[in-house]
Write a protein that holds these residues in place. Structure first.
Motif, PDB file in Angstrom:
ATOM      1  N   ASP A 158       7.824 182.628  13.969  1.00  0.00           N
ATOM      2  CA  ASP A 158       8.704 182.226  12.867  1.00  0.00           C
ATOM      3  C   ASP A 158       9.245 180.810  13.042  1.00  0.00           C
ATOM      4  N   GLN A 159       9.371 180.367  14.269  1.00  0.00           N
ATOM      5  CA  GLN A 159       9.904 179.022  14.531  1.00  0.00           C
ATOM      6  C   GLN A 159       8.830 177.937  14.452  1.00  0.00           C
ATOM      7  N   PHE A 160       7.564 178.336  14.413  1.00  0.00           N
ATOM      8  CA  PHE A 160       6.461 177.381  14.492  1.00  0.00           C
ATOM      9  C   PHE A 160       5.684 177.389  13.176  1.00  0.00           C
ATOM     10  N   GLU A 161       6.196 176.673  12.198  1.00  0.00           N
ATOM     11  CA  GLU A 161       5.589 176.638  10.873  1.00  0.00           C
ATOM     12  C   GLU A 161       4.173 176.065  10.894  1.00  0.00           C
ATOM     13  N   ALA A 162       3.956 175.046  11.713  1.00  0.00           N
ATOM     14  CA  ALA A 162       2.629 174.410  11.758  1.00  0.00           C
ATOM     15  C   ALA A 162       1.569 175.389  12.274  1.00  0.00           C
ATOM     16  N   ILE A 163       1.914 176.195  13.260  1.00  0.00           N
ATOM     17  CA  ILE A 163       0.959 177.164  13.807  1.00  0.00           C
ATOM     18  C   ILE A 163       0.678 178.247  12.762  1.00  0.00           C
ATOM     19  N   LYS A 164       1.720 178.726  12.091  1.00  0.00           N
ATOM     20  CA  LYS A 164       1.520 179.731  11.051  1.00  0.00           C
ATOM     21  C   LYS A 164       0.660 179.178   9.918  1.00  0.00           C
TER      22      LYS A 164
END
Length: 193
Positions: free
Chosen positions: A17-23
């Motif tokens: 949830d904290q890593f928008e780029a990975i999602k």
């Protein structure tokens, strides 16, 4: 006294949830690979501005393990009609140290955006001397069904210096009488799946 420790550490789940780029990247991977099965219909993919920026990165990743995702990213970029996309595709098509499959995919995407620019760049790559890429381009030119593209391919194959490519093309067009046995799909570890 012998202590037994596990050979590997236990797996841990990570909250993305904290890593928008990975999602975003994981979502794009799934989006690009959806519809790649021979029995599924091709998807009409639309992308947000953030996804578009990640697509450009995916298309340019030379050391990617998965060429299929990279080729799909290039094809998806080819549906975006902007000057920025055309510049990126031309850069990929003209980079000599890229894989032939990636260069070919970029040329096809350029041809879809602008057939005239695509034919000019294909002519340039035909004369550049990469036999594998030239053979793919000739096949593409014949597939388009356009008279100008067919003439371009015929003109290229008629040159004396291209005799080997012409022979390879002729071999590709003639069935050799033997049916190829399909090979099972294997994952990266060599196991059947």
């Amino acid at each position: 006294m012998e202590t037994t420790k596990p050979a590997t550490r236990p797996s841990r789940l990570v909250n993305l949830d904290q890593f928008e780029a990975i999602k975003l990247r994981m979502g794009l991977n799934q989006k690009l690979m959806a519809g790649t099965c021979a029995f599924s219909e091709p998807l009409d993919l639309t992308f947000s501005e953030n996804e578009f920026q990640v697509l450009k990165v995916m298309a340019g990743e030379r050391f990617s393990v998965n060429t299929v995702v990279r080729k799909r990213a290039i094809a998806a970029l080819g549906r975006q009609k902007t000057v920025e996309v055309m510049d990126e595709l031309v850069r990929l098509a003209e980079t000599e140290h890229e894989e032939s499959a990636v260069r070919y995919e970029a040329l096809k995407a350029i041809g879809a955006l602008s057939p005239r620019v695509g034919r000019v760049l294909m002519e340039k790559q035909l004369n550049a001397g990469s036999p594998e890429l030239a053979l793919s381009i000739v096949g593409y030119l014949y597939q388009t069904g356009e008279p100008e593209a067919k003439q371009q391919a015929d003109r290229f194959l008629s040159l004396r210096k291209n005799a080997r490519i012409r022979q390879a093309w002729d071999r590709r067009q003639k069935p050799n009488g033997r049916q190829a046995v399909p090979q099972p799909d294997r994952n990266l570890n060599g196991r059947l799946h």
